[in-house]
Scaffold this motif. Structure first.
Motif, mmCIF file in Angstrom:
data_model
loop_
_atom_site.group_PDB
_atom_site.id
_atom_site.type_symbol
_atom_site.label_atom_id
_atom_site.label_comp_id
_atom_site.label_asym_id
_atom_site.label_seq_id
_atom_site.Cartn_x
_atom_site.Cartn_y
_atom_site.Cartn_z
ATOM 1 N N THR A 212 0.845 -1.142 0.263
ATOM 2 C CA THR A 212 0.073 -0.012 -0.111
ATOM 3 C C THR A 212 0.726 1.093 0.385
ATOM 4 O OG1 THR A 212 0.231 -0.059 1.920
ATOM 5 C CG2 THR A 212 -1.709 -1.416 1.230
ATOM 6 N N ALA A 213 2.223 0.986 0.323
ATOM 7 C CA ALA A 213 2.910 2.501 0.038
ATOM 8 C C ALA A 213 4.524 1.442 0.444
ATOM 9 C CB ALA A 213 2.830 3.279 1.371
ATOM 10 N N PHE A 214 5.049 2.160 -0.903
ATOM 11 C CA PHE A 214 6.607 2.053 -1.241
ATOM 12 C C PHE A 214 7.401 3.226 -0.760
ATOM 13 C CE2 PHE A 214 4.246 0.162 -4.574
ATOM 14 C CZ PHE A 214 4.978 -1.467 -4.481
ATOM 15 N N GLU A 215 8.755 2.987 -0.588
ATOM 16 C CA GLU A 215 9.454 3.932 0.554
ATOM 17 C C GLU A 215 10.733 4.075 -0.088
ATOM 18 O OE1 GLU A 215 11.838 5.747 4.352
ATOM 19 O OE2 GLU A 215 10.892 3.800 4.013
ATOM 20 N N PHE A 216 11.046 4.520 -1.326
ATOM 21 C CA PHE A 216 12.578 4.881 -2.046
ATOM 22 C C PHE A 216 13.537 5.404 -2.085
ATOM 23 C CE2 PHE A 216 8.486 3.246 -4.837
ATOM 24 C CZ PHE A 216 9.422 2.327 -5.134
ATOM 25 N N LYS A 217 14.699 5.111 -2.544
ATOM 26 C CA LYS A 217 15.911 6.196 -1.639
ATOM 27 C C LYS A 217 16.056 6.800 -3.179
ATOM 28 C CE LYS A 217 19.805 3.678 -2.664
ATOM 29 N NZ LYS A 217 20.924 2.661 -1.767
ATOM 30 N N LEU A 218 16.399 8.198 -3.230
ATOM 31 C CA LEU A 218 16.149 9.077 -4.646
ATOM 32 C C LEU A 218 17.662 9.839 -4.749
ATOM 33 C CD1 LEU A 218 13.177 11.651 -3.983
ATOM 34 C CD2 LEU A 218 13.064 8.765 -5.098
ATOM 35 N N HIS A 219 17.998 10.173 -6.560
ATOM 36 C CA HIS A 219 19.144 10.236 -6.022
ATOM 37 C C HIS A 219 19.123 11.886 -6.992
ATOM 38 C CE1 HIS A 219 20.792 6.048 -5.590
ATOM 39 N NE2 HIS A 219 19.925 6.106 -6.269
#
Ligand SMILES: Cc1cc2nc3c(=O)[nH]c(=O)nc-3n(C[C@H](O)[C@H](O)[C@H](O)COP(=O)(O)OP(=O)(O)OC[C@H]3O[C@@H](n4cnc5c(N)ncnc54)[C@H](O)[C@@H]3O)c2cc1C
Length: 475
Positions: A212-219
């Motif tokens: 129901t929710a994804f947490e991603f690393k950003l660049h």
């Protein structure tokens, strides 16, 4: 009030009393939609027009609580379930016939935290939604090349695109996920919470629960990237592809070049006399400094005598959508895919011969260039195991008239069979059509056993079976 006839996991039809449906409707923030009601057709219509299924009930979720209610109903009543994110998957497992469709497509929130360089993304968000929010802060993560694809399905299968060689796969950038498991409970999966589940989610598809929710690393990336297309006459393909192989093999991580063989679309920068004729297209993107990109792209741009070369600075969000006009929904589609550690001369010959005989004008062969950062992660670090692939071929067959089904599908299968001796044997699950059920184990290689064991713990009754299905280890 209407009683509800709905399909069970065993394939029988069951009647759900009208009171149960009314109670569900009273609790949902979104809607419970029956055939013929508003929203029903929108929810069941997906990218691949070959899929025309009619669920018995659609729950159009607006939040995690709705997902929990839908899963609890399915769990208690033993209902056949399918889960829809962006609705792009070629196999069409997002929609079931007669059962319960849990539709996440209305859950589109994307929240960027520029300080921690992380994103929290709901499962109905499309790649364009993600990129637009992240690029407002000059940030990005690895996603795919067609901006109308769903973040959810793409991530759970692995996720590859223009920045994979630089930043890894989408799953290499996943920090955590909120998951509704088969019993309707919510858990957090990360390196420290339910680590086995987190391992399985990163490539294992929709087998283990509903995210129901994804947490991603950003660049840091953009707002512009050096990118674009170089178009060559198809007659040069046999000569140019071995040189492409050398350039792609020696490329820095920042440089990604995909090769596409198809009939030239009527794009303004392609001279009119080439429209509709076979061409070889190099699609290139440099995920880094623009000046360094100019240097890195020189060997590619020096190849042959192109019909057109439109490499230049483009907004990253625009480049991420560059192929959208060729990949619109509503056509009939069938794919066959292989991974290659290298593109052998024999493989090139077979691919070029097949691309010279496309069965319908919208068909194409794509060679995706992967490796780089993706290849430096241990194959057992997570469910995705195809780390040795340097190229991924996808025979995209695409047509409009059902009368062409047999010819187009046969062409893709023929190419697939002919080139198989040169392939690694692995495959990206997100590129597999529905008729490759026997290939799922191969897709995961040595990781399959652990996946089957995790499936036993999180979904022993195989509630989540409308996917490239992993069978639980026997209890
Ligand atoms: C035109 C086109 C271009 C593509 N390009 C790329 C590309 O460049 N790179 C790439 O990596 N892939 C690409 N793909 C493949 C793409 O990653 C898959 O089709 C992916 O499954 C799409 O996700 P979706 O959410 O849109 O799909 P859906 O069809 O909605 O979902 C696919 C499956 O994922 C599962 N699922 C979806 N959401 C959830 C959830 N929240 N929780 C649990 N399970 C869920 C379900 O089993 C569902 O059947 C492309 C596909 C298309 C059609």
């Amino acid at each position: 009030m209407t009683e509800l006839a709905i399909r069970t996991l065993e394939g029988a039809t069951k009647t759900i009393p009208s009171e149960t449906l009314a109670t569900l409707r009273g609790k949902l923030r979104g809607g419970a939609v029956l055939p013929g009601e508003e929203g029903y057709d929108a929810a069941r219509t997906i990218w691949n027009a070959m899929i025309d299924r009619r669920p018995g009930l659609v729950v159009r979720c607006l939040g995690a609580a709705d997902v929990m209610l839908a899963v609890q109903l399915a769990h208690t009543e033993g209902l056949l379930v399918s889960v829809r994110g962006g609705g792009h998957n070629i196999a069409g497992n997002a929609v079931c016939d007669g059962g319960l469709l849990i539709d996440l497509s209305l859950m589109k929130s994307v929240q960027i935290d520029p300080q921690s360089r992380t994103a929290r993304v709901e499962p109905g968000a499309l790649l364009a939604d993600f990129d637009k929010e992240a690029q407002a802060f000059g940030l990005a993560t690895s996603l795919g090349i067609n901006s109308t694809t769903g973040v959810a399905g793409l991530t759970l299968g692995g996720g590859m695109g223009w920045t994979t060689r630089k930043f890894g796969l989408t799953v290499d950038n996943l920090i955590s996920a909120q998951v509704v498991t088969a019993d309707g409970e919510m858990v957090r999966a990360s390196a420290t919470d339910h680590p086995d589940l987190f391992w399985a989610l990163r490539g294992g598809g929709g087998n283990f629960g509903i995210v129901t929710a994804f947490e991603f690393k950003l660049h840091a990336l953009g707002p512009q990237v050096l990118s674009g297309l170089i178009v060559h006459p198809f007659a040069e393909a046999a000569k140019l592809l071995p040189q492409y192989r050398r350039i792609a093999t020696e490329a820095p991580d920042e440089l990604t070049v995909w090769a596409v063989m198809r009939k030239a679309p009527p794009l303004p920068f392609i001279p009119a006399e080439w429209h509709g004729k076979e061409v070889l297209i190099f699609a290139a993107c440099y995920s880094g400094d623009m000046k360094e990109g100019e240097q890195a792209m020189k060997p590619l741009r020096a190849l042959g005598k192109p019909i057109a070369d439109v490499i230049g600075p483009h907004p990253f969000t625009g480049w991420q959508a560059a192929f959208d006009p060729l990949l619109t929904p509503g056509a009939r589609n069938y794919w066959k895919s292989h991974d290659f550690a290298d593109l052998a001369d024999g493989a090139i010959k077979i691919i070029v011969d097949a691309a010279g005989n496309l069965p319908s004008p919208e068909c194409e062969v794509f060679i995706a260039h992967v490796g780089g950062a993706m290849g430096r992660v241990a194959p057992d670090a997570m469910a995705w195991s195809n780390r040795e692939a340097h190229f991924t071929m996808n025979a995209h067959t695409r047509w409009r008239d059902p009368a062409e089904d047999t010819g187009c599908i046969a062409w893709a299968r023929q190419l697939f069979d002919a080139v198989a001796p040169f392939a690694t044997g692995s495959v990206y699950v997100n590129f597999m059509p529905d008729d490759e059920k026997g290939r799922v184990e191969k897709a995961y290689g040595k990781n399959y056993r652990r996946l089957a064991e995790i499936k036993r713990r999180y979904d022993p009754d195989n509630l989540f079976r409308m996917n490239q299905n992993i069978r639980a280890t026997e209890r």
